[in-house]
Enzyme design. Structure first.
Site, PDB file in Angstrom:
ATOM      1  N   TYR A   1     -60.414  26.087 -29.557  1.00  0.00           N
ATOM      2  CA  TYR A   1     -61.089  24.827 -29.891  1.00  0.00           C
ATOM      3  C   TYR A   1     -61.582  24.133 -28.625  1.00  0.00           C
ATOM      4  CZ  TYR A   1     -61.522  19.917 -31.295  1.00  0.00           C
ATOM      5  OH  TYR A   1     -61.971  18.628 -31.493  1.00  0.00           O
TER       6      TYR A   1
ATOM      7  N   SER B   1     -64.745  16.047 -27.077  1.00  0.00           N
ATOM      8  CA  SER B   1     -63.292  15.870 -27.121  1.00  0.00           C
ATOM      9  C   SER B   1     -62.726  16.020 -25.721  1.00  0.00           C
ATOM     10  CB  SER B   1     -62.656  16.919 -28.037  1.00  0.00           C
ATOM     11  OG  SER B   1     -61.247  16.903 -27.932  1.00  0.00           O
TER      12      SER B   1
END
Length: 251
Positions: free
Chosen positions: A157, A144
């Site tokens: 995250y 990501s």
């Protein structure tokens, strides 16, 4: 085993109910993949994914796989690879977690890290060892852009994705020359169930767009894929913004 044209014929999706994983499987089944292994926790979504792919003509095998249960990965994945060669293994599982809860409750943060990093490390290593033994195949790791630079709003995250991204790059280097390879995919904000209700970030994308980029990257032999491609340049700039300035940006 890949066919004479070099197209993959077998696919393993870790996180079998993942929207990106399913979108990628659809595209690959339509372009010659014959056998799909969906590995995930039993759920109606996993059953529905299997039924959809069977409807497209694929042979689908469903396997009970828990990304957080790292001590089971060698056994579960070993059995899958023992059934025959895997041309593409797609690591598509992950959890977003709740940033505020994670800051209040350290074990909630640990649960995110357990899945996104530890589970990804163990399952990737098992897959990489199997692909090396085969002498061919690709491990596709969904990273990501959140891992490119930690943000105040989701650093728990983001840190797990940063660790995974670095690990996957190193694993790719370790496999160099073996016939197997790793492709790291760095999507931006993806409109899925996981992000439903969240404010969209600039350059938001879809599961289908990520799937298209994965398939294109596999055909090109890419090592890193950004989705959308413009994020490569955006993140290149953001990496060099002074921290005091970056802290004030609305990102």
């Amino acid at each position: 085993m890949m066919n004479a044209l070099g197209d993959p014929q077998t696919l393993l999706v870790l996180g079998g109910s993942s929207e990106i994983g399913l979108a990628t499987a659809r595209r690959l089944v339509r372009s010659r993949v014959e056998t799909v292994h969906l590995a995930g926790r039993p759920s109606p979504a996993l059953d529905a994914a299997a039924a959809e792919l069977r409807g497209l003509g694929a042979q689908v095998h469903v396997h009970d796989f828990d990304a957080a249960a790292v001590d089971t990965h060698e056994t579960v994945l070993g059995k899958i690879f023992a059934e025959g060669d895997i041309d593409v293994a797609l690591l598509a599982f992950g959890v977003l977690g709740d940033q505020e809860q994670g800051e209040r409750e350290p074990m909630a943060a640990a649960a995110v890290a357990q899945v996104n990093y530890l589970g990804a490390v163990t399952s990737s290593l098992v897959c990489a060892q199997a692909l090396r033994r085969q002498g061919h195949g690709a491990l596709v790791v969904l990273s990501s852009v959140a891992g490119e630079r930690a943000r105040r709003s989701n650093f728990i995250y983001g840190s797990t994705k940063a660790g995974l991204d670095a690990f996957a790059q190193g694993l790719g280097d370790a496999l160099h020359g073996s016939g197997a390879r790793v492709m790291v995919v760095r999507p931006g904000f993806v409109r899925t169930r996981m992000t439903e209700g969240m404010p969209e970030a600039p350059l938001a994308t879809t599961a289908d767009a990520v799937a298209e980029a994965v398939v294109t990257g596999l055909r090109r032999g890419s090592e890193t894929v950004w989705v959308p491609g413009a994020l490569r340049y955006v993140m290149s700039g953001l990496r060099h913004v002074p921290r005091a300035v970056f802290r004030k940006l609305p990102v």
